[in-house]
Design a protein around this motif. Structure first.
Motif, PDB file in Angstrom:
ATOM      1  N   GLU A  11       1.565  -0.980   0.271  1.00 57.66           N
ATOM      2  CA  GLU A  11       0.211  -0.453  -0.116  1.00 57.66           C
ATOM      3  C   GLU A  11       1.474   1.392  -0.367  1.00 57.66           C
ATOM      4  OE1 GLU A  11      -3.580   0.291   0.000  1.00 57.66           O
ATOM      5  OE2 GLU A  11      -3.582  -2.071   1.172  1.00 57.66           O
ATOM      6  N   HIS A  12       0.884   1.977  -0.818  1.00 57.07           N
ATOM      7  CA  HIS A  12       1.582   3.474  -0.916  1.00 57.07           C
ATOM      8  C   HIS A  12       0.087   5.005  -0.094  1.00 57.07           C
ATOM      9  CE1 HIS A  12       5.061   2.031  -2.856  1.00 57.07           C
ATOM     10  NE2 HIS A  12       3.977   1.446  -4.518  1.00 57.07           N
ATOM     11  N   GLU A  13       0.801   5.278   0.747  1.00 56.68           N
ATOM     12  CA  GLU A  13       0.169   6.496   1.473  1.00 56.68           C
ATOM     13  C   GLU A  13      -0.433   7.506   0.274  1.00 56.68           C
ATOM     14  OE1 GLU A  13       1.300   8.572   4.928  1.00 56.68           O
ATOM     15  OE2 GLU A  13       1.527   6.732   5.942  1.00 56.68           O
ATOM     16  N   LYS A  14       0.764   7.822  -0.590  1.00 60.78           N
ATOM     17  CA  LYS A  14       0.758   8.984  -1.746  1.00 60.78           C
ATOM     18  C   LYS A  14       0.882   7.946  -3.220  1.00 60.78           C
ATOM     19  CE  LYS A  14       1.965  12.657   1.465  1.00 60.78           C
ATOM     20  NZ  LYS A  14       3.220  12.457   2.797  1.00 60.78           N
ATOM     21  N   TYR A  18       4.114  14.041  -5.445  1.00 58.01           N
ATOM     22  CA  TYR A  18       3.711  14.750  -5.128  1.00 58.01           C
ATOM     23  C   TYR A  18       4.258  15.799  -4.710  1.00 58.01           C
ATOM     24  CZ  TYR A  18       6.297  11.745  -1.313  1.00 58.01           C
ATOM     25  OH  TYR A  18       6.935  11.106  -0.257  1.00 58.01           O
ATOM     26  N   GLU A  20       5.474  18.221  -1.719  1.00 52.43           N
ATOM     27  CA  GLU A  20       5.742  18.470  -0.323  1.00 52.43           C
ATOM     28  C   GLU A  20       6.499  19.797   0.453  1.00 52.43           C
ATOM     29  OE1 GLU A  20       7.170  14.882   1.736  1.00 52.43           O
ATOM     30  OE2 GLU A  20       8.255  16.894   2.838  1.00 52.43           O
ATOM     31  N   GLU A  60       8.426   3.361   2.584  1.00 53.08           N
ATOM     32  CA  GLU A  60       7.293   1.292   2.629  1.00 53.08           C
ATOM     33  C   GLU A  60       8.133   0.660   1.666  1.00 53.08           C
ATOM     34  OE1 GLU A  60       4.917   4.431  -0.429  1.00 53.08           O
ATOM     35  OE2 GLU A  60       3.448   5.076   1.792  1.00 53.08           O
TER      36      GLU A  60
END
Ligand code: SF4
Ligand code: SF4
Ligand code: SF4
Lengths: 750, 111
Positions: A11-14, A18, A20, A60
């Motif tokens: 699973e990736h959070e982002k 992205y 930042e 990750e």
């Protein structure tokens, strides 16, 4: 975790890219130029000016779990170094060696190179161009396709005896039909927590210091993870390393005698009946013959050969054989002995007769997304051209699925025109005269005979300065898109372009653009992304799709030989002629080689030329890695250079006293062939005062370009000859006899 | 009064320098300035087969415990990148409890 097709995903959070704090972040894999082959997960931070400002480890990514070595941490200083090559250049052939390059456009460069290569092909045949690479800066697939689509069977690397990795790889394929690595749970996205996984109880670290070298798809600090979880280690190393100080047993093997050590351990394991009878009976071929051979290596004899205490060898063999789960993490020291194949065969047999094969915590077959070993597009060559590959006649083993020329034969062809003259050299990612070439002055003289030489690299190097007629600037990994295929377990990962530096192009872009000009049918793709998508078609992903989900782990299954998953016919067993692991190797026998492992003394050496010991009393091993440098890279990156400003030779204080040397002295390291400069580092952790150890691939980027950056003062391969093993694999890069003498003020090599 | 710090399990510090370079790159330090620096303790032979060979991370005045990162919920970059995973960040109370769990550790109060 979710599953898509046959891949296990995290699973990736982002999303993969992205924002930042005003910076753009891109997730991806680190492969390569600069740095190593293993492909850690990275987060690349770029600013509004399109500059790479920071690299972080991707927490990750299960492979490195956020960790990075200093080479990727300092990457912005490499990518944006003012010393990069940033545009194509040419130089008159008559000016080779002079710092007189002229900037040209890509169009001019590619037009001329295309025309010249076509002219050579027409006049002399495409086989008269050699395509050479260095170590694996994501290059093998592309350069091999370039060579083959042009019609030259001569793709390879200029390393005597192909003595890095290929001896181990080809040895394992020849005898087992597969490639094998230690099971550190790297094939699972949930790593050590995977319910099927169990830690090795014992790991042998043989001929490498993985914490520093991170080679062959193996993230070295997994060893530390496993030691903290309770794994014991046996370290085969002539030096007491940090790992050695934490090992159960250290075997300070004399460089070049690894095969004897392994045979001695086999002697103990078989003689004391510690092997896995069931596995041997069911799955191995030629055990009795191996047992007979091992009898020729009683431990006391081996102890004398290897300069290791006999009881230590016995204890190590017992510890390894009695472990429920054990594996061997080995390195290039095994390849860099002349008889590397039998050495690798003996070491592999340790894991095989103890049954540590494709089971948790043993040796596993790294899963492959796409097959990578044999190059990309061998079918493009006609059989007639294939048969012209240099070395195939002398070394029949090269016919069994190995795609490269034999480098010692290639050197002789360059020198003598036998079997044909070499007219052109395509040198992509190889700094031969600073790094892998043995006897580099000999190689340089031979290379200079070529009419036409193109070099592609990140920085100006001694090799380019000495040879190039055309120079093409290559991209570092944040400047290019790519697929992370390569050694070790393949994870479906992408390399993602986030910056552009000058006019640099990626290696595969260069090869695609030139390949299209030379043979359009072989390169039908519009751009590299389309090429990648077509390559990974079988995965069900296109390039962008894979990038979004990466890393995608192929599902791993243990005990594949029991389940009929290794052979094309679907029957149980291994992918060999006998269907078994061949302790007695059919392939070697067919190639006219000894089918069983054996040991031969390196030559010269204390065992083969004792008469040289009076003059050259020290046994030198070379190629020790240091934290901030990858082979000949990074000498021009001040932050990394500051950790190792000079090439060092570790000398035992007793030996230093004998030669009248103190810490910091500059010395000549000299053998019967030649000499190279080093600085003495007194090092009591050499486990025998007759050993010394040095790093390799030195040149001084700050020195005079027209003195080739002092490479011939500094290159330790001055002391290495082009002498391959009987099979064409293996060469003595890491074991030689030397003496040391102080460098006089202002003294240079010539 | 200090509240936060770093617990160092120096039994396992491999001396890889990742903490040093991560800190330098994060803070824009020149190569000769360090928030954290590794001291090599050894190698020397104690007796028989036993060797002293350890690396001890030391913290300088330039260590700000990565305030800019930790306020965003990130780990200090030395902790994040430590290849041996032998650095832990937290409150001194929590780390003191971990300190008791094994020998060859050092707790550094930093902020
Ligand atoms: S081991 Fe180091 S150089 Fe290699 S990919 Fe990982 S961080 Fe980069
Ligand atoms: S906590 Fe941050 S500032 Fe302090 S040493 Fe570690 S990286 Fe440097
Ligand atoms: S990163 Fe960790 S293991 Fe590496 S030197 Fe620093 S504290 Fe030691």
């Amino acid at each position: 975790m979710t599953e898509k097709r046959e891949y296990v995903l995290i699973e990736h959070e982002k999303p993969w890219t992205y924002e930042e704090d005003g910076l753009k972040v891109a997730r991806g894999s680190a492969w390569t130029g600069p740095g190593c082959h293993i492909g850690c997960g990275v987060l690349l931070y770029t600013d509004e000016n399109g500059r790479l400002v920071k690299v972080e480890g991707d927490p990750e990514n299960p492979f490195n779990e956020g960790r990075l070595c200093i080479r990727c941490l300092a990457l912005p200083e490499v990518t944006h170094s003012t010393k990069r090559l940033t545009y194509p250049m040419k130089r008159d052939k008559a000016l080779r060696g002079k710092n007189q390059f002229e900037r040209i456009s890509w169009d001019e460069a590619l037009d001329t190179i295309e025309a010249k290569l076509k002219e050579i092909a027409e006049q002399y045949g495409p086989e008269s161009v050699l395509f050479m690479q260095g170590t694996g800066r994501d290059i093998a697939a592309w350069i091999s396709r370039l060579a083959w689509s042009y019609g030259s069977p001569n793709y390879g690397f200029p390393l005597s005896g192909l003595a890095c990795y290929l001896p181990r790889v080809s040895g394992m394929y020849s005898t087992t039909g597969s490639f094998w690595v230690c099971d550190c749970s790297q094939q699972f996205p949930d790593r050590y927590d995977n319910p099927e996984y169990q830690d090795p109880e014992v790991m042998i670290l043989w001929g490498n210091n993985p914490l520093i070298s991170n080679s062959d798809g193996f993230f070295g600090h997994w060893v530390v993870d496993l030691m903290r979880r309770g794994m014991k280690t046996i370290v085969c190393d002539p030096r007491m390393t940090w790992l050695g100080a934490r090992a159960e047993i250290v075997l300070p093997v004399r460089p070049g005698t690894d095969a004897a050590l392994a045979l001695g351990m086999l002697n103990v394991i078989i003689g004391e009946d510690l092997y896995d009878h069931e596995f041997v009976e069911l799955w191995c071929y030629g055990f009795d013959e191996l047992a007979e051979r091992a009898k020729e290596y009683p431990v006391d004899k081996v102890a004398e050969i290897c300069w290791v205490d006999a009881d230590r060898i016995r204890t190590a063999a017992r510890l390894f054989a009695n472990a429920e789960r054990a594996c061997v993490q080995w390195g290039v020291a095994v390849d860099m002995t002349r008889e590397a194949l039998p050495a690798g065969q003996a070491i592999s047999a340790l894991t095989q007769i103890t049954g540590n094969i494709d089971r948790p915590g043993g040796m596993i077959i790294p899963p492959e997304l796409i097959f990578y070993g044999g190059g990309f597009g061998a079918d493009l060559l006609t059989p007639e051209q294939t048969n012209k590959r240099l070395g195939m006649n002398q070394y029949p083993l090269l016919k069994f699925g190995f795609a490269t020329f034999q480098p010692d034969v290639a050197l002789r062809a360059m020198e003598t025109g036998d079997p044909y003259e070499i007219r052109g050299l395509w040198l992509q990612t190889t700094n031969t005269i600073a790094c892998m070439g043995a006897d580099p002055k000999r190689w340089l003289a031979a290379a200079k005979k070529a009419d036409f030489i193109v070099c592609t690299d990140l920085f100006m190097t001694p090799t380019i300065m000495a040879l190039a007629d055309y120079v093409l600037p290559a991209a570092t990994y944040p400047e290019r898109d790519g697929l992370r295929i390569g050694d070790g377990p393949q994870r479906g990962e992408t390399i993602n372009k986030v910056v552009q530096v000058g006019e640099c192009k990626s290696d595969m872009e260069i090869n695609l653009e030139l390949g299209r000009r030379l043979n359009p049918e072989a390169w039908p793709w519009q751009d590299v992304k389309e090429m990648f998508t077509s390559m990974i078609a079988e995965t069900g992903y296109d390039f962008d799709g894979l990038r979004a989900v990466a890393p995608a782990y192929p599902r791993y299954i243990y005990r594949k030989h029991e389940k009929g998953l290794l052979r094309r016919d679907g029957s149980p067993g291994f992918n060999t002629a006998t269907g078994r692991i061949e302790l007695w190797a059919t392939v070697y026998a067919n190639a006219g080689l000894d089918p069983l492992p054996y040991f031969e003394e390196p030559e010269p050496g204390p065992g083969s030329t004792p008469e040289l010991l009076d003059e050259y009393p020290l046994v030198l091993t070379t190629g020790a890695r240091n934290w901030g440098m990858f082979h000949s890279e990074h000498r021009n990156i001040p932050r990394l250079r500051s950790l190792r400003p000079d090439p060092l030779i570790e000398v035992h204080p007793d030996a230093a006293e004998k030669f009248g040397l103190k810490d910091g002295d500059w010395v000549w390291v000299e053998n019967q062939l030649d000499r190279a400069k080093r600085r003495v580092k007194l090092w009591p952790a050499l486990l025998d005062a007759r050993f010394c150890s040095t790093d390799h691939a030195w040149w001084f980027p700050e020195a005079d370009p027209e003195k080739l950056y002092e490479v011939f003062d500094l290159n330790i391969n001055n002391n290495v000859t082009w002498t391959p093993g009987k099979s064409g694999f293996g060469s003595n890069y890491k074991c030689m006899l030397v003496k040391l003498s102080k460098v006089e003020e202002g003294e240079t090599h010539d | 009064m200090a509240e936060y710090g770093i617990l160092v399990d120096y039994e396992w510090c491999s001396g890889c320098h990742s903490c040093e370079v991560a800190c330098q790159m994060e803070h824009g330090f020149e190569p000769d300035h360090f928030g954290i620096k590794i001291a090599e303790l050894g190698p020397w032979q104690i007796a028989g087969k036993k060797w002293q060979h350890a690396n001890i991370p030391l913290f300088s005045e330039q260590c700000d415990l990565c305030a800019a990162r930790t306020t965003q919920g990130k780990l200090p970059t030395c902790v994040h990148h430590c290849q041996a995973a032998c650095l832990s960040y937290g409150t001194l109370d929590a780390l003191a409890a971990q300190l008791k769990e094994k020998p060859q550790q050092a707790l550094v109060a930093l902020r």
